[in-house]
Design a protein around this motif. Structure first.
Motif, short mmCIF file in Angstrom:
data_model
loop_
_atom_site.label_atom_id
_atom_site.label_comp_id
_atom_site.label_asym_id
_atom_site.label_seq_id
_atom_site.Cartn_x
_atom_site.Cartn_y
_atom_site.Cartn_z
N THR A 11 0.84 -1.21 0.00
CA THR A 11 0.00 0.00 0.00
C THR A 11 0.87 1.25 0.00
N PHE A 12 1.91 1.24 0.82
CA PHE A 12 2.79 2.41 0.89
C PHE A 12 3.47 2.67 -0.45
N ALA A 13 3.92 1.62 -1.12
CA ALA A 13 4.62 1.80 -2.40
C ALA A 13 3.71 2.51 -3.42
N ILE A 14 2.45 2.14 -3.44
CA ILE A 14 1.51 2.77 -4.38
C ILE A 14 1.26 4.22 -4.00
N LEU A 15 1.10 4.48 -2.71
CA LEU A 15 0.90 5.86 -2.24
C LEU A 15 2.12 6.71 -2.55
N ALA A 16 3.32 6.13 -2.42
CA ALA A 16 4.54 6.88 -2.70
C ALA A 16 4.64 7.25 -4.17
N ILE A 17 4.29 6.32 -5.04
CA ILE A 17 4.33 6.60 -6.48
C ILE A 17 3.34 7.71 -6.83
N ALA A 18 2.14 7.62 -6.28
CA ALA A 18 1.13 8.65 -6.54
C ALA A 18 1.59 10.00 -6.00
N GLY A 19 2.15 10.00 -4.79
CA GLY A 19 2.57 11.26 -4.18
C GLY A 19 3.71 11.92 -4.92
N ILE A 20 4.69 11.15 -5.33
CA ILE A 20 5.84 11.76 -6.00
C ILE A 20 5.47 12.25 -7.40
N ALA A 21 4.49 11.58 -8.04
CA ALA A 21 4.03 12.04 -9.35
C ALA A 21 3.38 13.42 -9.22
N ALA A 118 -3.53 10.12 1.33
CA ALA A 118 -2.48 9.15 1.66
C ALA A 118 -2.24 9.08 3.17
N PHE A 119 -2.22 10.24 3.84
CA PHE A 119 -2.04 10.24 5.30
C PHE A 119 -3.16 9.46 5.98
N ALA A 120 -4.39 9.68 5.50
CA ALA A 120 -5.54 9.01 6.12
C ALA A 120 -5.48 7.50 5.88
N ILE A 121 -5.07 7.09 4.70
CA ILE A 121 -4.95 5.66 4.41
C ILE A 121 -3.88 5.03 5.29
N GLU A 186 -10.25 -0.60 0.95
CA GLU A 186 -11.06 0.55 1.37
C GLU A 186 -11.21 0.52 2.88
N SER A 187 -11.06 1.67 3.50
CA SER A 187 -11.19 1.77 4.95
C SER A 187 -12.66 1.78 5.37
N PRO A 188 -12.99 1.07 6.46
CA PRO A 188 -14.35 1.12 6.97
C PRO A 188 -14.64 2.37 7.79
N ILE A 189 -13.60 3.20 8.05
CA ILE A 189 -13.79 4.39 8.87
C ILE A 189 -14.42 5.49 8.03
N ARG A 190 -15.53 6.04 8.51
CA ARG A 190 -16.25 7.07 7.79
C ARG A 190 -16.60 8.22 8.74
N ALA A 384 -1.75 13.15 15.01
CA ALA A 384 -1.84 12.80 16.43
C ALA A 384 -2.87 13.65 17.17
N ALA A 385 -3.14 14.85 16.67
CA ALA A 385 -4.00 15.79 17.40
C ALA A 385 -5.48 15.64 17.10
N VAL A 386 -5.84 14.93 16.01
CA VAL A 386 -7.24 14.90 15.59
C VAL A 386 -7.76 13.47 15.57
N ARG A 387 -9.09 13.35 15.49
CA ARG A 387 -9.73 12.03 15.39
C ARG A 387 -9.42 11.40 14.03
N ALA A 388 -9.53 10.07 13.96
CA ALA A 388 -9.24 9.36 12.71
C ALA A 388 -10.14 9.83 11.58
N ASP A 389 -11.42 10.17 11.88
CA ASP A 389 -12.33 10.58 10.81
C ASP A 389 -12.16 12.06 10.43
N GLU A 390 -11.18 12.75 11.05
CA GLU A 390 -10.86 14.13 10.68
C GLU A 390 -9.50 14.23 9.98
N THR A 391 -8.85 13.09 9.75
CA THR A 391 -7.49 13.11 9.25
C THR A 391 -7.39 13.82 7.90
N GLY A 392 -8.29 13.50 6.96
CA GLY A 392 -8.24 14.10 5.63
C GLY A 392 -8.39 15.61 5.67
N VAL A 393 -9.37 16.08 6.45
CA VAL A 393 -9.61 17.52 6.55
C VAL A 393 -8.45 18.23 7.22
#
Length: 462
Positions: A11-21, A118-121, A186-190, A384-393
């Motif tokens: 999973t990390f390898a795919i996120l890294a490729i997407a991020g560096i692109a 990517a951070f949330a995943i 896909e994450s079950p966290i919503r 570290a400071a926010v809830r898991a469902d607030e990570t993206g925001v």
């Protein structure tokens, strides 16, 4: 069910490729602006929108798509985002006019959401002890890609054409989208709710006013009526946005979260550090490309100028994982403070000594190490400071703040060094050093050890 989830390293390898692109796209076009202007027979003002339009779209999409990821699934929105970026790259690669090329760049800006997604995943999928290192390394790729863009642009332009600045990333983005769809779970966290469209509109309004004002200020003048008017409009819309988000149910950005001590101090650090990092993409190539006969610069080609940023790129790449390990052992505040200090030291050295190529190499190496430490630490502190469902925001806002700082830093630097004198570059280096030094002082006020909270899913993997 658990056994069918892929190993987190894949999973990390795919996120890294997407991020560096995506990170490459931030800077890959910058060295080619003059070539594009000549080939398309357009103006300096028009070609500048290849950068401005991209930044605007990235800033707007980052927050909205980050929220959609928290609501409807991070993997789903990552694949959608990569698909949109691919469309933008195709449009730009085929463009034969400046208008179509700008449109392609605006569409590419949707990729700004890749990093918060990517951070949330990572938070959802990685074992707890691996989260800080994963986040730190993905964060470092933002700077690595920016540096690589400057380095690779010269050879691509020299041996191919500016169209290949889009064809090559298109191949990578399509591959990353397919891999993400097939491999990443896909994450079950919503975070159930709705999109706050009024809040999104106000956010868009003040970002557009601010970034257009900053981008056009070197041309129109920082004290011109149009620039001051845009800054005033941005201030008014920002206040209205904050007031609205405070009162609406289900806001796009929870202002209570933004007021958390760890969040606002980290965001302020990001603003100032972003100004320093993006200034380097303007100052260093322009400085070293000036003819040595004028007493300033080394007469480097575009390709040679990119090599001066290679130590920074390597520093970010190698220090990123170390930032995560420090965060795991001592808390994320330690690498943040260390990173801000090293970056301030790099600009201070440039302000005092820039008469030889080794002065520049030493400074960019320090800068790369500093940014590698700090970028990874900032993302970890926010997570570290926010809830898991607030990570993206939350991480999306941190990315936006860093982009605003980068826009301010790069445009102010461009205005100062327009005179192309040694005194102008010394002043620009000193101002950047001052901004990053303030970021160091702010980083000292970030609370606690800043250990990353447990993810929504904690797994032990073989």
């Amino acid at each position: 069910m658990e056994a069918h989830r892929p190993h987190y390293n894949l999973t990390f390898a795919i996120l890294a490729i997407a991020g560096i692109a995506f990170a490459l796209l931030q800077s890959l076009v910058a060295p080619a602006l003059r070539t594009i202007q000549t080939d398309l027979h357009t103006t300096t003002t028009a070609v500048a929108w290849l950068f401005t339009g991209y930044l605007l779209a990235a800033s707007i999409a980052t927050q909205i798509v980050g929220r959609l990821g928290d609501m409807f699934g991070k993997k789903r929105m990552l694949v959608v985002t990569l698909a949109i970026v691919a469309v933008g790259l195709l449009v730009a690669a085929l463009a034969t006019s400046i208008g179509v090329l700008i449109l392609g760049r605006v569409i590419q800006g949707a990729g700004g959401a890749i990093f918060p997604l990517a951070f949330a995943i990572i938070r959802d999928e990685f074992p707890r002890e691996r989260i800080p290192t994963g986040i730190a390394l993905i964060s470092a790729l933002l700077g690595v890609g920016g540096g690589l863009g400057i380095i690779l642009a010269g050879p691509i332009i020299a041996h191919l054409s500016y169209h290949w600045l889009f064809w090559l990333p298109l191949i990578v983005v399509v591959a990353a989208a397919i891999a993400a769809q097939v491999v990443i779970p896909e994450s079950p966290i919503r975070a159930p709710g709705r999109i706050d469209w009024v809040g999104a509109g106000l956010l868009t309004g003040w970002l557009v006013a601010l970034l257009v004002g900053v981008s056009e200020a070197p041309t129109w003048g920082w004290g011109s009526a149009r620039v001051l008017g845009l800054f005033g409009l941005a201030a008014v819309l920002l206040v209205l946005w904050i007031r609205f988000e405070d009162r609406v149910e289900g806001p796009l950005v929870d202002m209570r979260m933004m007021r958390l001590h760890a969040v606002w101090t980290t965001n302020l650090t990001a603003l100032l550090l972003g100004a320093g990092m993006y200034s380097s993409f303007v100052l260093i190539p322009e400085f070293v490309e000036l003819p040595a006969s004028g007493g300033v610069g080394f007469g480097s080609s575009v390709t040679e100028a990119g090599i001066f940023l290679l130590p920074a790129t390597l520093g970010m790449l190698f220090v990123g994982p170390l930032s995560g390990r420090l965060a795991s052992s001592f808390g994320a505040k330690v690498p943040l403070v260390l990173g801000c200090f090293l970056t301030a030291l790099s600009y201070t050295w440039l302000a005092v000594e820039h008469g030889s190529s080794w002065d520049v190499y030493l400074s960019t190496a320090l800068m790369g190490a500093g940014i590698g430490f700090a970028f990874g630490a900032m993302a970890n502190l926010i997570v570290a400071a926010v809830r898991a469902d607030e990570t993206g925001v939350a991480t999306g806002m941190n990315t936006i703040v860093r982009t605003i700082g980068g826009s301010l830093g790069s445009q102010i630097s461009a205005s100062i060094v327009a005179a192309s004198t040694d005194r102008a570059f010394t002043t620009a280096f000193a101002i950047s050093a001052g901004a990053v030094l303030v970021s160091f002082l702010v980083s000292l006020t970030v609370p606690g050890r800043g250990r990353v909270a447990a993810p929504g899913l904690v797994r032990s993997r073989a």
